[in-house]
Design a protein around this motif. Structure first.
Motif, PDB file in Angstrom:
ATOM      1  N   LEU A 435       0.865  -1.183   0.000  1.00  0.00           N
ATOM      2  CA  LEU A 435       0.000   0.000   0.000  1.00  0.00           C
ATOM      3  C   LEU A 435       0.895   1.223   0.000  1.00  0.00           C
ATOM      4  O   LEU A 435       1.724   1.407   0.897  1.00  0.00           O
ATOM      5  N   LEU A 436       0.731   2.061  -1.034  1.00  0.00           N
ATOM      6  CA  LEU A 436       1.545   3.248  -1.199  1.00  0.00           C
ATOM      7  C   LEU A 436       0.685   4.489  -0.971  1.00  0.00           C
ATOM      8  O   LEU A 436      -0.412   4.596  -1.526  1.00  0.00           O
ATOM      9  N   LEU A 437       1.156   5.413  -0.163  1.00  0.00           N
ATOM     10  CA  LEU A 437       0.498   6.690   0.043  1.00  0.00           C
ATOM     11  C   LEU A 437       1.375   7.796  -0.516  1.00  0.00           C
ATOM     12  O   LEU A 437       2.574   7.873  -0.185  1.00  0.00           O
ATOM     13  N   CYS A 438       0.783   8.637  -1.368  1.00  0.00           N
ATOM     14  CA  CYS A 438       1.511   9.703  -2.052  1.00  0.00           C
ATOM     15  C   CYS A 438       0.952  11.044  -1.617  1.00  0.00           C
ATOM     16  O   CYS A 438      -0.268  11.248  -1.625  1.00  0.00           O
ATOM     17  N   MET A 488      -1.402  -2.025  -4.470  1.00  0.00           N
ATOM     18  CA  MET A 488      -0.562  -2.787  -5.388  1.00  0.00           C
ATOM     19  C   MET A 488      -0.542  -4.256  -4.973  1.00  0.00           C
ATOM     20  O   MET A 488       0.417  -4.723  -4.351  1.00  0.00           O
ATOM     21  N   PRO A 489      -1.597  -5.014  -5.271  1.00  0.00           N
ATOM     22  CA  PRO A 489      -1.607  -6.433  -4.904  1.00  0.00           C
ATOM     23  C   PRO A 489      -0.533  -7.205  -5.658  1.00  0.00           C
ATOM     24  O   PRO A 489      -0.266  -6.943  -6.831  1.00  0.00           O
ATOM     25  N   GLY A 490       0.110  -8.147  -4.954  1.00  0.00           N
ATOM     26  CA  GLY A 490       1.132  -8.981  -5.560  1.00  0.00           C
ATOM     27  C   GLY A 490       2.494  -8.314  -5.644  1.00  0.00           C
ATOM     28  O   GLY A 490       3.466  -8.967  -6.054  1.00  0.00           O
ATOM     29  N   GLN A 491       2.601  -7.058  -5.307  1.00  0.00           N
ATOM     30  CA  GLN A 491       3.869  -6.324  -5.435  1.00  0.00           C
ATOM     31  C   GLN A 491       4.814  -6.721  -4.317  1.00  0.00           C
ATOM     32  O   GLN A 491       4.526  -6.546  -3.147  1.00  0.00           O
ATOM     33  N   ARG A 492       5.969  -7.254  -4.682  1.00  0.00           N
ATOM     34  CA  ARG A 492       6.964  -7.653  -3.687  1.00  0.00           C
ATOM     35  C   ARG A 492       8.122  -6.650  -3.577  1.00  0.00           C
ATOM     36  O   ARG A 492       8.885  -6.697  -2.623  1.00  0.00           O
ATOM     37  N   GLN A 493       8.238  -5.795  -4.572  1.00  0.00           N
ATOM     38  CA  GLN A 493       9.295  -4.788  -4.557  1.00  0.00           C
ATOM     39  C   GLN A 493       8.648  -3.414  -4.710  1.00  0.00           C
ATOM     40  O   GLN A 493       8.679  -2.790  -5.785  1.00  0.00           O
ATOM     41  N   PRO A 494       8.042  -2.889  -3.657  1.00  0.00           N
ATOM     42  CA  PRO A 494       7.285  -1.635  -3.796  1.00  0.00           C
ATOM     43  C   PRO A 494       8.166  -0.399  -3.985  1.00  0.00           C
ATOM     44  O   PRO A 494       7.701   0.598  -4.529  1.00  0.00           O
ATOM     45  N   LEU A 495       9.435  -0.427  -3.553  1.00  0.00           N
ATOM     46  CA  LEU A 495      10.261   0.771  -3.636  1.00  0.00           C
ATOM     47  C   LEU A 495      10.476   1.233  -5.073  1.00  0.00           C
ATOM     48  O   LEU A 495      10.206   2.407  -5.392  1.00  0.00           O
ATOM     49  N   GLY A 524       5.083   7.131   1.092  1.00  0.00           N
ATOM     50  CA  GLY A 524       5.441   6.122   2.074  1.00  0.00           C
ATOM     51  C   GLY A 524       4.647   4.860   1.794  1.00  0.00           C
ATOM     52  O   GLY A 524       3.537   4.921   1.269  1.00  0.00           O
ATOM     53  N   TYR A 525       5.220   3.723   2.115  1.00  0.00           N
ATOM     54  CA  TYR A 525       4.517   2.472   1.810  1.00  0.00           C
ATOM     55  C   TYR A 525       4.748   1.458   2.918  1.00  0.00           C
ATOM     56  O   TYR A 525       5.687   1.555   3.713  1.00  0.00           O
ATOM     57  N   ALA A 559       9.887   3.462   3.540  1.00  0.00           N
ATOM     58  CA  ALA A 559       9.164   2.246   3.916  1.00  0.00           C
ATOM     59  C   ALA A 559       8.788   2.304   5.387  1.00  0.00           C
ATOM     60  O   ALA A 559       9.458   2.961   6.195  1.00  0.00           O
ATOM     61  N   PHE A 560       7.750   1.618   5.743  1.00  0.00           N
ATOM     62  CA  PHE A 560       7.269   1.642   7.126  1.00  0.00           C
ATOM     63  C   PHE A 560       8.337   1.160   8.091  1.00  0.00           C
ATOM     64  O   PHE A 560       8.512   1.718   9.170  1.00  0.00           O
ATOM     65  N   SER A 561       9.095   0.123   7.701  1.00  0.00           N
ATOM     66  CA  SER A 561      10.094  -0.446   8.608  1.00  0.00           C
ATOM     67  C   SER A 561      11.197   0.541   8.929  1.00  0.00           C
ATOM     68  O   SER A 561      11.888   0.392   9.928  1.00  0.00           O
TER      69      SER A 561
END
Length: 823
Positions: A435-438, A488-495, A524-525, A559-561
């Protein structure tokens, strides 16, 4: 035109006031008694035996009439039954007294003055006993009836067979004995006390004024029997005369209550019925809703002017026509089926329970209508009463509101609420995603410099650029103000994907009015399931990451982490400790008393959860939200319920009267499909009746999720559990929906209780109490801490309270001492 009738209120019938006449008779008796005292035995009555017999027969007849009319009453109350039995016994004893007169032939045993006096005193005492039993509470009245029969039988046995063994009451030649005079004075005193008591309670008992008048006359008339010397002197005769008059008052009261008042009431009701018919005709004719009466064949029997105006019909044109003419032709087949099904099981069907229907006017135009149906019976025929209103404007507005509920008006994108729904669906369908917030930089400054129209244009242009960069499986939404979300379902590399989307802001924007500007953005995601497995949790984490990105100087995507603050670490810490804490018995229960305001007695206890961790106590306000978000509340909630039920059972076994056990229920628990069965099993296992439990839900939780929460609450109520609406007044309850909730208790939030020293606070509390009374609910005030608050709540009709003024939450071991202190 439509014409029905309604019941009219009936004023009470006018009744005579017998007390002035009774007081006049008492004054007359007093004058006669003075003459008796001055000249005792001044006159004797010739033929006294005949006069005595006639007076007694009249008295017996009156007693029997009172008994019969009081007994044979279709809606007779227990006091009337007591009176009937008492006067039946009086009639029997007076009959025995009459046939025991000395100059008459012997009845069973030799007739003597002693025999007649014993039966006389027994009958007179029976009058007092009958009236006294009428004043007893209903349970004691039921037990009194056989005792009255037993008393009558005992007096008859003593008076007829064993009178010779009783103390002497009359000495021939010297007159009455001291004992006889004392007993008469005792009767006089008893009559007067009963007259005073009946007069005080005359508004709540049958024929109160007539009973008072009769007792006064009997009391003064009984004085004659304290002074006569000869059995046949005038004093004795006058005493019998006023006894008959006194019983005449009793009979008059029965006649008025049994005959006169019902007749007068019937006359008044007939007049009111005619008036009601006229008023109802005027009311229906002027009603703003269209009203139709339809028979079982679908024929319109009657209509009002509003219905004719609604369907564009001439006056009287609808009557006699078929209801199908008001339904579009394409819908008539389905309408006939619905109409047939309704007649098979007719019931009130309110507008709020129906989907809108499409109706057709006489000129062929159509409109959206809301219809409320009710079965109606005229004579032997069944009809349907239909209330029709045009809701075309409301339907259009509702459609618009439904769209706005899920979409942003400016960009047309799904809004925050729809974002959560779509994220929930994505979590169920795809195991991995992001989940990306812009966030657009400096939108507020752009609004200030160029105006809000330019800012809105920038938002629309930004949404269009982002949509142009989306993959087919991605979804763009607008959360608020200057923030967009990308699912973004299925997205493993959101950056890298987030960096690609931010390229939408690389080129300058050209806005209406020739304004060209460069707008930057930051994002942020968070990822699932790594950073959370609930929509609200993921949204929160993504917002935290976006906030960190806005604060960052060098990194546009965070990223959240990488942005986890102390609060998040605390959240994760509590979430990770809960299961182990429950296993190690760090959770415990305390119980706060709820007391009745009217007498201070214990009405019940509220069970409250506490967490005593190794590092110290953790506030429920801190760990309950974490349990809600993680879903651990389902397990923790069942543990809490079981602990409270078990404790209620333990107190019950120890003989403690603790009332209901109130337990808080979270919104997540309302969605627990197995909660009802589990609760029932827990109650059966511990031996606690469901009616001894009360589940508390917050007003906001109930109203925000009413559509699915209402059936769950109705099922819980069906088990016998009581339901309470907690923190009432802090939410946004619609009064229309509040009536549907099966709650029996409204809890006044402590925020309002603390404001009782101010008029606005008192006004809110008073409104809640009044609303609860109208809904037949009890009210419980939370957080009562001062005697002034307690006094105000008591004076304004609040039922119960809890708070530090009464007691702080108690551990189970302290409850017994508290209860002993209360007792």
């Amino acid at each position: 035109m439509l014409s029905l009738s309604w019941p009219a209120s009936t004023p009470s019938a006018n009744t005579a006031t017998p007390l002035p006449l009774a007081l006049l008779l008492c004054f007359l008796i007093s004058l006669m008694l003075l003459l008796q005292l001055v000249s005792p035995g001044w006159a004797r009555l010739p033929g006294y035996a005949a006069i005595h017999t006639m007076l007694e027969i009249l008295s017996i007849a009156m007693s029997l009439l009172v008994a019969v009319m009081a007994w044979f009453r279709t809606d007779s109350s227990r006091p009337l039954r007591v009176l009937a039995v008492g006067f039946a016994v009086i009639a029997a004893l007076d009959t025995l007294h009459t046939v025991s007169y000395a100059l008459l032939p012997a009845f069973v045993t030799t007739n003597t003055p002693q025999k007649a006096i014993v039966l006389w005193l027994g009958a007179r005492a029976m009058v007092a006993l009958a009236i006294l039993c009428m004043l007893l509470p209903p349970p004691q009245q039921r037990r009194a009836i056989p005792l009255l029969w037993l008393y009558g039988a005992l007096v008859a046995l003593l008076g007829v067979g064993l009178y010779g063994r009783l103390p002497v009451l009359y000495q021939p030649g010297s007159g009455l004995t001291a004992l006889k005079i004392a007993l008469e004075w005792l009767l006089v005193g008893g009559y007067l006390l009963l007259a005073f008591r009946v007069h005080r309670a005359q508004q709540s008992i049958f024929a109160g004024q007539w009973l008072t008048a009769g007792l006064l006359v009997l009391a003064f008339g009984e004085l004659f029997f304290c002074f006569y010397q000869l059995v046949d002197d005038v004093a004795n005769g006058l005493g019998h005369v006023f006894k008959v008059i006194g019983q005449g008052f009793f009979l008059r009261g029965v006649i008025e209550t049994r005959l006169l008042q019902p007749y007068q009431q019937l006359t008044v009701e007939k007049t009111a019925h005619e008036d009601a018919r006229n008023r109802l005709h005027a009311l229906v004719s002027g009603a703003p809703l269209g009203i139709l009466v339809v028979d079982q064949d679908g024929r319109i029997v009657s209509s009002n002017p509003a219905a004719e105006q609604l369907f564009h019909a001439a006056p009287g044109a609808l009557d006699g026509g078929h209801i199908d003419q008001l339904v579009p032709s394409a819908l008539r087949g389905a309408h006939r089926q619905h109409r047939s099904g309704y007649h098979a099981a007719a019931s009130v069907r309110r507008m709020s329970e129906r989907q809108q229907v499409t109706a057709e006017r006489c000129d062929g135009s159509q409109f959206h209508a809301s219809v409320e149906l009710a079965p109606l019976h005229w004579g032997q025929h069944a009809y349907v009463l239909a209330f029709v209103s045009d809701i075309s404007v409301q339907v259009q507005q509702t459609s618009q509101l439904q769209w706005l509920a899920l979409n942003d008006e400016l960009t047309g994108l799904p809004n925050r609420h729809a974002t959560i729904q779509q994220l929930d669906a994505s979590l169920q369908q795809c195991p991995h995603g992001a989940l990306l917030l812009c966030n657009i930089d400096a939108l507020g400054r752009i609004n200030q410099v160029f105006g809000h129209d330019s800012g809105d244009a920038l938002l629309v242009a930004s949404s269009q650029r982002l949509q142009g960069l989306l993959h087919p499986d991605e979804q763009l939404t607008r959360l608020q103000g200057d923030s967009f979300a990308v699912l973004m379902p299925g997205q493993r590399q959101p950056l890298p994907r987030a960096q690609q989307l931010l390229e939408a802001f690389a080129a300058p924007f050209v806005l209406p009015g020739g304004i060209e500007l460069q707008a930057g953005a930051r994002a942020g995601y968070c990822r699932y399931p790594e950073d959370g497995d609930q929509a609200s949790q993921l949204l929160q984490h993504a917002e935290m990451a976006m906030t960190a990105a806005k604060r960052s100087i060098s990194t546009p995507v965070v990223a959240f982490s990488d942005c986890e603050p102390a609060r998040t670490r605390r959240w994760l810490q509590l979430a990770g400790q809960m299961a182990l804490a429950l296993q190690q018995q760090q959770f415990s229960m305390v119980y706060q008393p709820r007391v009745r305001l009217r007498d201070g007695s214990v009405a019940g206890f509220e069970a409250l959860l506490r967490w005593q961790a190794a590092e110290g106590a953790i506030s429920p306000g801190e760990f309950i939200p974490v349990a809600e978000e993680t879903g651990f509340i389902l397990r923790l909630g069942r543990w809490t319920l079981d602990q409270a039920i078990a404790q209620r059972a333990a107190w019950q076994r120890d003989g403690h009267q603790v009332g209901r056990m109130a337990i808080n229920l979270s919104p997540r628990q309302l969605g627990d499909a197995g909660l009802q069965d589990w609760l029932l099993q827990s109650c059966q296992r511990h031996g606690v009746a469901p009616a001894q439990l009360e589940l508390e839900i917050t007003e906001t939780a109930a109203m925000e999720n009413l559509q699915w929460a209402l059936p769950v609450l109705q099922q819980l109520r069906g088990l016998g559990l009581h339901l309470a609406l907690d923190d009432f007044g802090t939410g946004y309850s619609s009064l229309a929906y509040l009536q549907q909730l099966p709650v029996s208790v409204l809890k006044i939030d402590l925020a309002f209780v603390r404001n009782l020293d101010r008029e606005e606070g008192r006004a809110v509390a008073r409104t809640i109490i009044t609303l609860a009374q109208q809904l037949a609910c009890n009210t419980v005030a939370e957080g009562v801490e001062t005697p002034a608050q307690q006094a105000w709540l008591l004076a304004n009709g609040c039922d119960e309270m809890q708070g530090f003024l009464e007691a702080r939450p108690l551990p189970p071991a302290a409850v017994a001492d508290y209860l002993r202190g209360k007792s």
